[in-house]
Design an enzyme around this catalytic site. Structure first.
Site, short mmCIF file in Angstrom:
data_model
loop_
_atom_site.label_atom_id
_atom_site.label_comp_id
_atom_site.label_asym_id
_atom_site.label_seq_id
_atom_site.Cartn_x
_atom_site.Cartn_y
_atom_site.Cartn_z
N ALA A 1 -40.87 65.75 -19.55
CA ALA A 1 -42.20 65.27 -19.15
C ALA A 1 -42.82 64.49 -20.31
CB ALA A 1 -43.11 66.44 -18.78
N CYS A 2 -43.55 63.43 -19.97
CA CYS A 2 -44.26 62.66 -21.00
C CYS A 2 -45.62 62.25 -20.44
CB CYS A 2 -43.44 61.45 -21.44
SG CYS A 2 -43.32 60.16 -20.20
N PRO A 3 -46.54 61.80 -21.29
CA PRO A 3 -47.91 61.55 -20.82
C PRO A 3 -48.02 60.51 -19.71
CG PRO A 3 -47.81 61.49 -23.22
CD PRO A 3 -46.41 61.55 -22.73
#
Lengths: 102, 276
Positions: free
Chosen positions: A8-10
């Protein structure tokens, strides 16, 4: 050996999926069976079930944000890393996971 | 020794035996070598090997490239281009400041802009974008992010710039291999946008990878269509491939970059295994 991972990333449009792909390729090169859940702009894909997590020898969370449904992993030993580390050297991340669980 | 790349979309017949034969006729006196490259997979064969070229299984309208290396190529290249124009769509190889194409061969979801960094910095940039810059030839990451934000929206550029900076602060979007992929999903963007900047000199993108020459900024609206997110996802995953990154960095012309990047925004077909 069986491994599960969450990425997951922003922004959730690029690095989440790049990290997932990098982990899949790297794990395959070590002969490790891997299942990767992605939490990106498309929502949660390839969602890990409690059974998937329970049966895994390695659990990796590669994320720059707090992941969804983190409580699934509470009773397990989880290795945490960043997306950058996965993208920079996925083989090292997998090797570190193997070392920490052996 | 010089190199020339002719990028083209095949016609509705795809890559036929007669087309390969026609190409070879124009290249028979070439002092060098000619390769045919299938861009989505980067499979390449000697164009003179007709069976090998056919084995690449091109489909109608596929993007491909003829890569020539040798001496005194210009005459053959002109003849080859004239021939190809009859059956294919050639991607132009001249500088274009900004492209806004709605050609069905490109990715319709994205508005595309390209410019060469030095040109932009030395002309319009000086007067309209960075009026207080003492030296307009100095190109740094902060200026480029500002430039991208202004290209995206004059009205909301300050907010977009902040969002781009915040994303870079989390981790550099340097993908290694000379390419940076700054990207945001923003309520200040109206439609998916790709802003591509190229520079012959390396720009420090504040990462351990050694700088970039190609900046491919992707700006998506919030909310965004599934198609646009998928397109970015495919491009990003393709950028894990070092050969594909290197291939992109060979190109500095807007039309070519747009065609190649749009090609990498589609799902990648697995190359067909060649029998020994």
């Amino acid at each position: 050996m069986r491994m599960v991972a969450v990425t997951a990333c922003p922004t959730g449009i690029a690095h989440t999926y790049m990290a997932a792909e990098a982990l899949i390729k790297s794990a395959a090169s070590f002969g490790i069976q891997i299942q990767v859940e992605t939490q990106g702009a498309m929502g949660i894909e390839n969602q890990l079930t409690h059974q998937d997590i329970h049966q895994a020898d390695l659990i990796l969370i590669a994320s720059d944000i707090n992941i969804e449904n983190a409580e699934r992993f509470q009773q397990y030993q989880v290795i945490n890393t960043t997306i950058v580390e996965v993208l920079t050297d996925p083989n090292k991340v997998i090797q570190d996971c193997i070392k920490q669980t052996s | 020794m010089s190199t020339i790349r002719i990028t083209l979309y095949l016609g509705e017949s795809g890559l036929t035996a007669w087309l390969i034969k026609g190409i070879n006729q124009r290249l028979r006196d070439i002092q060098g070598a000619a390769e045919l490259i299938k861009i989505d997979t980067l499979q390449r064969v000697n164009v003179q090997h007709q069976l090998a070229a056919l084995s690449l299984a091109f489909k109608p309208f596929d993007l491909c490239q003829i890569f020539l290396i040798g001496e005194n190529l210009q005459t053959q290249v002109e003849a080859l281009k004239l021939y190809l124009q009859q059956y294919c769509v050639l991607v132009t190889d001249t500088y274009t400041a900004t492209i806004h194409s709605s050609s069905p061969m490109y990715n319709d979801n994205f508005q595309f802009h390209h410019f060469s960094v030095p040109n932009k910095m030395s002309a319009k940039h000086r007067y309209h974008i960075m009026p207080f810059a003492k030296d307009a030839t100095i190109v740094d990451k902060a200026r480029i992010l500002k430039l991208i934000a202004k290209m995206a929206s004059i009205k909301h550029y300050k907010k977009i710039e902040v969002q781009l900076i915040q994303r870079e602060q989390l981790s550099s979007t340097d993908m290694a291999g000379g390419i940076a992929l700054p990207h945001i999903v923003s309520e200040y963007i109206d439609q998916p946008m790709m802003i591509c900047l190229t520079s012959k000199t390396v720009i420090d993108w504040q990462s351990a990878h050694g700088g970039v020459t190609h900046i491919v900024a992707l700006l998506l609206p919030k909310p965004c269509t599934k198609e646009a997110i998928l397109a970015v996802r495919h491009l990003a995953v393709n950028l894990l491939n070092a050969d594909k990154k290197q291939f992109i960095t060979y190109h500095y012309m807007g039309d070519q970059l747009q065609a190649i990047l749009a090609c990498f925004m589609r799902p990648t077909e697995q190359p067909i295994e060649q029998s020994p």
